[in-house]
Write a protein that holds these residues in place. Structure first.
Motif, PDB file in Angstrom:
ATOM      1  N   GLY A 149      59.185  67.328  27.958  1.00 26.32           N
ATOM      2  CA  GLY A 149      58.857  66.796  26.636  1.00 26.32           C
ATOM      3  C   GLY A 149      57.374  66.712  26.352  1.00 26.32           C
ATOM      4  O   GLY A 149      56.967  66.046  25.390  1.00 26.32           O
ATOM      5  N   GLY A 150      56.562  67.414  27.150  1.00 24.85           N
ATOM      6  CA  GLY A 150      55.123  67.386  26.914  1.00 24.85           C
ATOM      7  C   GLY A 150      54.496  68.755  26.744  1.00 24.85           C
ATOM      8  O   GLY A 150      53.275  68.878  26.789  1.00 24.85           O
ATOM      9  N   ASP A 151      55.309  69.774  26.523  1.00 23.67           N
ATOM     10  CA  ASP A 151      54.782  71.144  26.435  1.00 23.67           C
ATOM     11  C   ASP A 151      54.319  71.463  25.018  1.00 23.67           C
ATOM     12  O   ASP A 151      55.094  71.363  24.061  1.00 23.67           O
ATOM     13  CB  ASP A 151      55.859  72.148  26.853  1.00 23.67           C
ATOM     14  N   PHE A 152      53.071  71.881  24.907  1.00 26.66           N
ATOM     15  CA  PHE A 152      52.511  72.221  23.596  1.00 26.66           C
ATOM     16  C   PHE A 152      51.864  73.591  23.646  1.00 26.66           C
ATOM     17  O   PHE A 152      50.968  73.843  24.457  1.00 26.66           O
ATOM     18  CB  PHE A 152      51.476  71.189  23.159  1.00 26.66           C
ATOM     19  N   VAL A 153      52.357  74.479  22.778  1.00 23.80           N
ATOM     20  CA  VAL A 153      51.789  75.821  22.612  1.00 23.80           C
ATOM     21  C   VAL A 153      51.336  75.930  21.160  1.00 23.80           C
ATOM     22  O   VAL A 153      52.177  75.944  20.252  1.00 23.80           O
ATOM     23  CB  VAL A 153      52.825  76.921  22.926  1.00 23.80           C
ATOM     24  N   PRO A 154      50.035  75.967  20.888  1.00 24.82           N
ATOM     25  CA  PRO A 154      49.574  76.010  19.495  1.00 24.82           C
ATOM     26  C   PRO A 154      50.085  77.229  18.756  1.00 24.82           C
ATOM     27  O   PRO A 154      50.094  78.335  19.286  1.00 24.82           O
ATOM     28  CB  PRO A 154      48.043  76.048  19.619  1.00 24.82           C
ATOM     29  N   ASP A 155      50.542  77.014  17.526  1.00 24.13           N
ATOM     30  CA  ASP A 155      50.921  78.133  16.666  1.00 24.13           C
ATOM     31  C   ASP A 155      49.671  78.953  16.335  1.00 24.13           C
ATOM     32  O   ASP A 155      48.592  78.397  16.090  1.00 24.13           O
ATOM     33  CB  ASP A 155      51.557  77.592  15.380  1.00 24.13           C
ATOM     34  N   GLU A 156      49.812  80.269  16.349  1.00 23.43           N
ATOM     35  CA  GLU A 156      48.645  81.127  16.129  1.00 23.43           C
ATOM     36  C   GLU A 156      48.000  80.898  14.775  1.00 23.43           C
ATOM     37  O   GLU A 156      46.776  80.975  14.634  1.00 23.43           O
ATOM     38  CB  GLU A 156      49.055  82.603  16.268  1.00 23.43           C
TER      39      GLU A 156
ATOM     40  N   ASN B 267      47.261  73.264  14.781  1.00 20.31           N
ATOM     41  CA  ASN B 267      47.637  71.853  14.925  1.00 20.31           C
ATOM     42  C   ASN B 267      49.156  71.665  14.945  1.00 20.31           C
ATOM     43  O   ASN B 267      49.654  70.545  15.006  1.00 20.31           O
ATOM     44  CB  ASN B 267      47.027  71.006  13.810  1.00 20.31           C
ATOM     45  N   THR B 268      49.892  72.783  14.931  1.00 25.70           N
ATOM     46  CA  THR B 268      51.350  72.760  14.947  1.00 25.70           C
ATOM     47  C   THR B 268      51.854  73.460  16.202  1.00 25.70           C
ATOM     48  O   THR B 268      51.322  74.492  16.603  1.00 25.70           O
ATOM     49  CB  THR B 268      51.904  73.483  13.700  1.00 25.70           C
ATOM     50  N   GLY B 269      52.871  72.914  16.790  1.00 24.82           N
ATOM     51  CA  GLY B 269      53.441  73.537  17.969  1.00 24.82           C
ATOM     52  C   GLY B 269      54.181  74.812  17.632  1.00 24.82           C
ATOM     53  O   GLY B 269      54.994  74.844  16.704  1.00 24.82           O
ATOM     54  N   GLY B 270      53.909  75.873  18.370  1.00 29.67           N
ATOM     55  CA  GLY B 270      54.588  77.138  18.160  1.00 29.67           C
ATOM     56  C   GLY B 270      55.730  77.333  19.144  1.00 29.67           C
ATOM     57  O   GLY B 270      56.207  76.375  19.770  1.00 29.67           O
ATOM     58  N   ALA B 271      56.164  78.574  19.283  1.00 29.19           N
ATOM     59  CA  ALA B 271      57.273  78.891  20.184  1.00 29.19           C
ATOM     60  C   ALA B 271      56.936  78.455  21.603  1.00 29.19           C
ATOM     61  O   ALA B 271      55.833  78.700  22.100  1.00 29.19           O
ATOM     62  CB  ALA B 271      57.551  80.391  20.138  1.00 29.19           C
TER      63      ALA B 271
END
Length: 291
Positions: free
Chosen positions: A88-95, A99-103
């Motif tokens: 529950g802590g994985d963050f991949v920035p949207d390209e 500031n939004t989490g991507g895939a």
């Protein structure tokens, strides 16, 4: 040297490994049965993640944890259950919207991350003690999230295994101990070789070990081909051992492993070095689980 090491088997993990080795357990029944078999092979602790039974991808669905724990408990196995609370802590920035989490992102609040811990009350659960770069993503757990999680774990009567991946995590753990959110003796797991955290070198493990509180109980592991060299180093430095398919898929180069094989090799390694692995009851005494 530690002459009575606790062997933890990390059963399945959350990595993209289910299609790389057919022995990686996926369904709750497979995960539970692998934990039971690891205990029979000599492990005292089973560290458990769950996976989506249909896809093999990582999951944090409470019902999957419930099924695993119930199966182990109903079997009568005395293995110590250690559930992850690290999802529950994985963050991949949207390209396009950084500031939004991507895939690949999977973010959850502190209480959601420990909901299964509150419900199932395993003897141990993990507490990943800080944020970090993690391969091509970031793992995010803020100090206030850690305070909330540590308090909830303590309220549940569960002992946290403090997973540290770099020096700042030890500092954060000491702060939580000072704030009396983590009780003595603290339990640490030194995680070596995870990109891009503490490297899998003897110097890095020694540096982390030397920063731990004096009363700490600790274990350490390295991933991949470093699994057994660092199991040996942890043992020689007075720590405990962790092996399992979460961290390494091979018995040796080119030879796929299962969890029983990895535990048996750890038992053999301990015996070669003059140590006798702790039983679950002895491990409970070492970890203060009977208090």
């Amino acid at each position: 040297m530690n002459t009575t090491p606790i062997i933890t088997c990390a059963i399945t993990g959350a990595g993209d490994t289910a299609d790389k080795n057919p022995a990686v357990p996926v369904t709750p029944k497979e995960i539970a049965e692998s934990a039971i078999a690891a205990r029979k092979a000599g492990a005292a602790v089973a560290h458990i993640h769950v996976r989506d039974p249909e896809t093999g991808k990582p999951s944090r669905a409470p019902e999957l944890y419930r099924e695993v724990v119930e199966h182990i408990r109903e079997s009568g196995s005395d293995v110590i259950i250690n559930l992850t609370a690290g999802m529950g802590g994985d963050f991949v920035p949207d390209e396009n919207e950084p500031n939004t989490g991507g895939a690949g992102s999977d973010m959850a609040g502190a209480e959601e991350r420990i909901a299964h811990i509150r419900e199932l009350k395993p003897e141990i659960c993990t507490l990943d003690c800080g944020s970090m770069n993690y391969a091509d993503a970031a793992y995010i757990t803020t100090p206030d999230q850690l305070r909330t999680m540590a308090a909830g774990i303590a309220e549940s009567g569960v002992k946290p295994e403090i997973e540290v991946f770099e020096m700042g995590h030890v500092w954060m753990a000491k702060q939580l101990i000072q704030e009396k959110l983590i009780a003595a003796p603290p339990l640490f797991q030194l995680c070596m070789g995870i990109p891009f955290c503490a490297p899998a070198t003897p110097e890095a493990m020694l540096t982390l070990r030397n920063q731990l509180p004096e009363d700490a109980v600790w274990a350490g592991f390295g991933i991949g081909r470093n699994q057994f060299p660092f199991a040996a180093q942890a043992l020689l430095m007075g720590g405990h051992m962790r092996v399992g398919l979460e961290d390494n898929l091979y018995l040796k180069k080119g030879v796929a492993a299962d969890n029983v094989m990895l535990v048996q090799k750890a038992v053999q390694l301990a015996d070669t070095l003059g140590a006798t692995p702790a039983t679950p009851d002895h491990a409970r005494e070492i970890l203060g689980l009977n208090q």
